[in-house]
Design a protein around this motif. Structure first.
Motif, short mmCIF file in Angstrom:
data_model
loop_
_atom_site.label_atom_id
_atom_site.label_comp_id
_atom_site.label_asym_id
_atom_site.label_seq_id
_atom_site.Cartn_x
_atom_site.Cartn_y
_atom_site.Cartn_z
N LYS A 6 0.84 -1.15 -0.03
CA LYS A 6 0.01 -0.18 -0.17
C LYS A 6 0.85 1.21 0.05
O LYS A 6 1.60 1.13 0.66
N GLU A 48 3.94 7.43 2.62
CA GLU A 48 3.96 6.19 3.29
C GLU A 48 3.86 4.74 2.55
O GLU A 48 3.04 4.71 1.63
N TYR A 50 3.64 0.64 2.62
CA TYR A 50 3.43 -0.45 3.57
C TYR A 50 3.48 -1.71 2.80
O TYR A 50 2.99 -1.63 1.97
N ASP A 53 0.83 -4.84 5.67
CA ASP A 53 0.42 -3.71 6.84
C ASP A 53 1.62 -3.33 7.79
O ASP A 53 1.33 -2.62 8.76
N LYS A 54 2.65 -3.70 7.40
CA LYS A 54 3.94 -3.21 8.09
C LYS A 54 4.57 -1.86 7.31
O LYS A 54 4.95 -1.99 6.12
N GLN A 55 4.63 -0.82 8.30
CA GLN A 55 5.19 0.26 7.59
C GLN A 55 6.63 0.17 7.20
O GLN A 55 7.42 -0.07 8.19
N TRP A 57 8.37 2.50 5.01
CA TRP A 57 8.52 3.98 4.85
C TRP A 57 7.77 5.05 5.12
O TRP A 57 6.55 5.00 5.05
N SER A 58 8.24 6.05 5.66
CA SER A 58 7.62 7.07 5.99
C SER A 58 8.32 8.38 5.65
O SER A 58 9.57 8.62 6.11
#
Length: 92
Positions: A6, A48, A50, A53-55, A57-58
């Motif tokens: 995502k 961002e 994912y 469901d794990k981030q 990059w931000s």
């Protein structure tokens, strides 16, 4: 396992092109591993990424956008940790 990516991007900042380019790179590299990729329009300067469901990059936390090789490594580490990325893994 159903692997999904995502990318949440800011429409006010006009980051759709960047988001689609990164999604193309991910889908091309992980064509057998990624089952779904979603682009999510947002606002407020967000960018961002994912993986399952794990981030990974931000833009705000990491002070910028990922280099495409770094993004591929981070995606790989979540969805296919055993996968060799060829020349990307051999760069120093």
């Amino acid at each position: 396992m159903n692997n999904h990516i995502k990318i949440v991007y800011c429409t006010q900042c006009r980051w759709l092109l960047r988001a689609t380019w990164m999604s193309q790179e991910v889908l091309t590299t992980f064509n057998d591993e990624v089952d779904e990729l979603t682009l999510v329009p947002s606002t407020g300067g967000i960018f961002e990424i994912y993986a399952n469901d794990k981030q990974i990059w931000s833009r705000k936390e990491m002070k910028g956008f990922p280099e495409i090789t770094e993004l591929k490594k981070r995606v790989r580490d979540v969805i296919a940790p055993e996968r060799d990325l060829g020349h990307i893994d051999r760069k120093k």
